[in-house]
Structure formats: C-alpha cells, structure tokens
Scaffold this motif. Sequence first.
Motif, mmCIF file in Angstrom:
data_model
loop_
_atom_site.group_PDB
_atom_site.id
_atom_site.type_symbol
_atom_site.label_atom_id
_atom_site.label_comp_id
_atom_site.label_asym_id
_atom_site.label_seq_id
_atom_site.Cartn_x
_atom_site.Cartn_y
_atom_site.Cartn_z
ATOM 1 N N PRO A 164 -2.108 -2.676 9.473
ATOM 2 C CA PRO A 164 -3.264 -2.751 8.579
ATOM 3 C C PRO A 164 -2.793 -3.350 7.251
ATOM 4 O O PRO A 164 -1.591 -3.526 7.037
ATOM 5 C CB PRO A 164 -3.677 -1.282 8.411
ATOM 6 C CG PRO A 164 -2.489 -0.490 8.781
ATOM 7 C CD PRO A 164 -1.653 -1.316 9.712
ATOM 8 N N ARG A 165 -3.698 -3.652 6.367
ATOM 9 C CA ARG A 165 -3.300 -4.137 5.046
ATOM 10 C C ARG A 165 -2.370 -3.103 4.424
ATOM 11 O O ARG A 165 -2.646 -1.903 4.481
ATOM 12 C CB ARG A 165 -4.514 -4.348 4.160
ATOM 13 C CG ARG A 165 -5.345 -5.505 4.608
ATOM 14 C CD ARG A 165 -6.518 -5.680 3.700
ATOM 15 N NE ARG A 165 -7.290 -6.823 4.131
ATOM 16 C CZ ARG A 165 -8.063 -7.521 3.325
ATOM 17 N NH1 ARG A 165 -8.166 -7.196 2.055
ATOM 18 N NH2 ARG A 165 -8.733 -8.547 3.785
ATOM 19 N N PHE A 166 -1.275 -3.588 3.824
ATOM 20 C CA PHE A 166 -0.245 -2.688 3.318
ATOM 21 C C PHE A 166 0.461 -3.353 2.147
ATOM 22 O O PHE A 166 0.620 -4.573 2.132
ATOM 23 C CB PHE A 166 0.768 -2.395 4.440
ATOM 24 C CG PHE A 166 1.843 -1.413 4.064
ATOM 25 C CD1 PHE A 166 1.620 -0.048 4.153
ATOM 26 C CD2 PHE A 166 3.076 -1.863 3.604
ATOM 27 C CE1 PHE A 166 2.607 0.853 3.797
ATOM 28 C CE2 PHE A 166 4.069 -0.968 3.247
ATOM 29 C CZ PHE A 166 3.834 0.395 3.344
ATOM 30 N N GLY A 167 0.903 -2.574 1.176
ATOM 31 C CA GLY A 167 1.709 -3.081 0.071
ATOM 32 C C GLY A 167 1.040 -4.219 -0.667
ATOM 33 O O GLY A 167 -0.128 -4.143 -1.055
ATOM 34 N N LEU A 168 1.772 -5.305 -0.877
ATOM 35 C CA LEU A 168 1.234 -6.463 -1.587
ATOM 36 C C LEU A 168 0.036 -7.043 -0.849
ATOM 37 O O LEU A 168 -0.917 -7.513 -1.469
ATOM 38 C CB LEU A 168 2.330 -7.523 -1.775
ATOM 39 C CG LEU A 168 1.956 -8.755 -2.588
ATOM 40 C CD1 LEU A 168 1.518 -8.382 -4.001
ATOM 41 C CD2 LEU A 168 3.115 -9.740 -2.616
ATOM 42 N N GLY A 169 0.060 -6.992 0.486
ATOM 43 C CA GLY A 169 -1.073 -7.470 1.276
ATOM 44 C C GLY A 169 -2.331 -6.657 1.028
ATOM 45 O O GLY A 169 -3.439 -7.198 1.030
ATOM 46 N N GLU A 170 -2.189 -5.377 0.806
ATOM 47 C CA GLU A 170 -3.335 -4.524 0.454
ATOM 48 C C GLU A 170 -3.843 -4.893 -0.937
ATOM 49 O O GLU A 170 -5.039 -4.932 -1.193
ATOM 50 C CB GLU A 170 -2.942 -3.047 0.505
ATOM 51 C CG GLU A 170 -3.994 -2.086 0.010
ATOM 52 C CD GLU A 170 -5.217 -1.969 0.894
ATOM 53 O OE1 GLU A 170 -6.258 -1.503 0.387
ATOM 54 O OE2 GLU A 170 -5.154 -2.335 2.074
#
Length: 161
Positions: free
Chosen positions: A134-140
């Motif tokens: 799932p969207r996580f870290g910088l991607g979130e």
Amino acid sequence: MGDKPIDGRMTAEGEGEVIVFHIGMRINNFRAVRSWWPLFRAMPRMLRELSQDKESGMLGYQLLIGAPRLLYVVQYWESQEKLLAYSTNRDKKHRPAWAAFNRRLKEGRGKVGFWHETFVVPAGAHEAVYINMPRFGLGEATGVIPVGRRGDRAAERLRTV
C-alpha cells in the motif's frame, strides 16, 4: 498501513527536494510514567495539527515502533523553512509540549530518551520502490506512480532533476 496493496512496482511521485525528519523517544524506565506519558500523548496532537493544516509544509508521516521501548515517527516536509517555522511557532502545539518535556526531562533523570534527526535531501538524490505495497513512507506523503515513469532502475530514479 491497513490499505490494500497496490499491485506491481511503484515509486514515490515526488521529485523535488524533500526534508526527512526522524523523531522519537525511548522509554528507559516503564515505571516512570510521569516522565514518558506526556511525550507519548503530545506527538499525536502535533501530527493531527500538522495534518489538518495544508500550509504547514508537512507532506506526511509514518509511525514506527521498535518494540518494546522505542517509538518513532518519520516525517516528510516540503522545506526546512516550514519545519523550522513550525518548531518555533508559539501558537502551535510543539512549543508548549517541548517546554513541558524539557521540565520533565530534568526531573526524570534519564527515565526517557528523546532524539531527532533532520535530512535535507536535494531533488534527484532520493528514490523509492514499493512492490505489492500500500502507499507507504514517501509514497504515502507524495503519492505513487508506476516505476517506469521515473525509470526502471534505482540509478535512473536517482538522477538530478
């Protein structure tokens, strides 16, 4: 991180400079609740305040736990100026929480540890890949796009924009 995984290989959409701010606490003595509980409670309030203020400059954050003693937040900011402005703004939740924590720190004599680290990462000097996540870290914080749009290899995504 309860979101549904995104199939395939994704990367963080954000290409510009990013400020990565790590902040955390280590509970050195679990019985010294007076020393660590106020700090434990203050962070969610600050994160809520920052998340609700789109002009704050905080792009997003990730909560992490290093069980059983370490609590850790990774924050992503659009500029160091906005991070520093929040940290010194007397009208926001950080300043009173910081002052109260420093008073308790002196009284607590090592029962709680605190740390933070700030990284200014220039455009083109960061990359990310998320595979079936799932969207996580910088991607979130900045959104995700298919890896191919920014380059299939890490070296391609680590170019100066």
